[in-house]
Design an enzyme around this catalytic site. Sequence first.
Site, short mmCIF file in Angstrom:
data_model
loop_
_atom_site.label_atom_id
_atom_site.label_comp_id
_atom_site.label_asym_id
_atom_site.label_seq_id
_atom_site.Cartn_x
_atom_site.Cartn_y
_atom_site.Cartn_z
CD GLU A 286 -2.42 1.26 2.79
OE1 GLU A 286 -3.00 2.30 3.13
OE2 GLU A 286 -2.36 0.24 3.51
CG ASP B 66 0.29 7.02 -0.80
OD1 ASP B 66 -0.83 7.52 -1.00
OD2 ASP B 66 1.24 7.66 -0.31
CD GLU C 18 -3.36 4.20 -1.02
OE1 GLU C 18 -3.47 5.43 -0.95
OE2 GLU C 18 -3.20 3.47 -0.02
#
Length: 236
Positions: A51, A55, A127
């Site tokens: 993640e 991102d 993400e």
Amino acid sequence: MSNKDIQNIKDLEKLIGLSFASGSLLRQALTHSSFTNETHHSPILSNERMEFLGDAVIGLVVARELYIRMPHCSEGELTELRASVVKGQTLAKVARKINLGKFLILGHGEETSGGRDRTSNLSAALESLFGAVLLERGLSEAYEIAVCILGFELDESIKNGVQMDPKNLLQEFVQAHGQGDLEYKLVKESGPVRDKLFTVEVLVNETVIATGAGRRKIDGEREAAEKALKYLNPKS
């Protein structure tokens, strides 16, 4: 992997138009920490680290696209536009459009408490998906897929232009109507460290007007401000 996991990976690969050499990366991108916490001896890792990587991919893609497509915007305006695309609510909306929740691997407790459609889980999974593509195919293909999947939200952000922060709009409204002091109060933090939810109240003259929540304190404040504006000025 179970037959169901294998089929889910094949279905998701078809959905995004990309085949993975190994299903393990994609499976990790879909695995919520609740599953790994409940299966202590499982070799499968959760998507938390992925993640973080995804991102960064989304931030880069959105920033570059806005920079190229909005040449007359200032740095501050570009920052506001980017924030409207990369915020958790927008990413979860995109994840719902591609039915990403269907593929999530959740622990029993998270599953039964509605985790498959939880905004924080969906945004994190999206993400992580981009993070997995980056690791599997590199930045070029991750960029192309991110632009494809986020394309509508990017277009909407550009079409709508820079919208003023709801906190600023609320401040102006309260001052213009002489309604007194405006204050935001953090009333609750819930969830694990990597998946916290901040609940915030907005008060005018020490009276609670609205409550908002978000993965960041500022997101909770903005949601509370939006609700307060609708309450104080329903015609807006």
